[in-house]
Design an enzyme around this catalytic site. Structure first.
Site, PDB file in Angstrom:
ATOM      1  N   ASP A   1      92.437 -86.339 -49.190  1.00 44.27           N
ATOM      2  CA  ASP A   1      92.922 -85.552 -50.322  1.00 44.27           C
ATOM      3  C   ASP A   1      91.747 -84.931 -51.092  1.00 44.27           C
ATOM      4  O   ASP A   1      90.603 -85.383 -50.950  1.00 44.27           O
ATOM      5  CB  ASP A   1      93.716 -86.512 -51.230  1.00 44.27           C
ATOM      6  CG  ASP A   1      94.367 -85.810 -52.399  1.00 44.27           C
ATOM      7  OD1 ASP A   1      94.685 -84.613 -52.293  1.00 44.27           O
ATOM      8  OD2 ASP A   1      94.561 -86.484 -53.430  1.00 44.27           O
TER       9      ASP A   1
ATOM     10  N   ASP B   1      91.926 -83.588 -54.977  1.00 47.63           N
ATOM     11  CA  ASP B   1      91.869 -83.980 -56.391  1.00 47.63           C
ATOM     12  C   ASP B   1      91.957 -85.488 -56.560  1.00 47.63           C
ATOM     13  O   ASP B   1      92.859 -86.131 -56.025  1.00 47.63           O
ATOM     14  CB  ASP B   1      92.996 -83.291 -57.164  1.00 47.63           C
ATOM     15  CG  ASP B   1      92.881 -81.779 -57.039  1.00 47.63           C
ATOM     16  OD1 ASP B   1      91.736 -81.282 -57.025  1.00 47.63           O
ATOM     17  OD2 ASP B   1      93.916 -81.116 -56.915  1.00 47.63           O
TER      18      ASP B   1
END
Lengths: 180, 180
Positions: free
Chosen positions: A10, A12
């Site tokens: 991922d 963020d």
């Protein structure tokens, strides 16, 4: 040739330190420096004293483009990419203005990751990698591979996934996986 | 509640009629109307008489935003979405300027498909749906679900995948799959 296992990583709160960015933007806007400890256990979108701030920032052009890199992420991805096939998988579709900003951000900070290994999506249930590193349980709960929860303030109370508290711990985890 | 099977549906040459768009742009640029039959069996990027044209168009702002919708695609996706979970999966990362254009194109032509079901990626090997409809064997060959080749001029000689020649045939195929 041995086929390398795949990791969906991922952006963020995992390779991009969006919490620090929330705090910096809030200080710039309101003149108030929020202590990161005060975010602990709060839903991400309600983490700042003005509950509208996070969602406003997420839709503001330039926000995603200027997030600082998470501590240790560059070094860890360099190491991991020696033994695993890495895909950057970000749920960017909710924020259409972020699409080009996320692409540019990756080109600047992670130039070794080519366009072939970038996925900007919505619902991550479509992702079929061997591992997924993410800070949101909604992405991990239905994942068919090995889900790994990367620590963020909003997920400190979650206890139903293997947790990686930082990139140092993540690197050790994947070294151990190679020995299995 | 029964979990619906998932279909990854490509954009270019599947729901977006990029071949017609190549021909239209070539006529606009060169004043020559190319017969679609002349594209048959040629690699996509070398399909037009000027071999540089396709790649130039693919990097030209506005090209992806203005592609016409493939015949039958709207009606077919409407029908399929009643029984399947549909994801639009496009290998857009090679052409960064296409990211926002593809998002806007989908919002205009397929407004019922929400951001949660859009994936813009590079290498599609990361996609873990039950079915994949695509015109490129490179995306289908390593797919772990059921790969389905959507007919395009460049793939007419391919014979190692189940072929769907148009959206009418695709709709019939998925009706039959429900009966299994």
């Amino acid at each position: 040739m041995k086929i390398r296992k795949t990791i969906a990583i991922d952006m963020d709160n995992v390779i991009a330190d969006i919490e620090s960015h929330y705090i910096d933007w809030y200080e710039k806007e309101k003149g108030i420096r929020v202590d990161k400890k005060s975010l602990s256990g709060l839903p991400e979108t309600e983490a700042l004293p003005d509950k509208t701030a996070v969602m406003r920032y997420l839709f503001t052009p330039g926000f995603f483009r200027t997030i600082p890199v998470m501590t240790g992420a560059k070094e860890a991805l360099q190491i991991l990419s020696g033994n695993y096939e890495i895909f950057i998988v970000s749920a960017a579709m909710q924020f259409p203005q972020s699409l080009s900003e996320k692409y540019q951000w990756l080109a600047e900070h992670f130039p070794d990751i080519t366009w072939k290994n970038i996925v900007l999506c919505g619902d991550k249930s479509v992702i079929g990698t061997d591992y997924m590193i993410d800070d949101h349980t909604k992405n991990l709960d239905c994942f068919k591979g090995k889900p790994l929860l990367f620590t963020a303030s909003h997920n400190v109370h979650v206890n139903h996934h293997v947790r990686l508290k930082d990139w140092n711990e993540a690197t050790v985890y994947f070294e151990n996986e190679l020995r299995k």
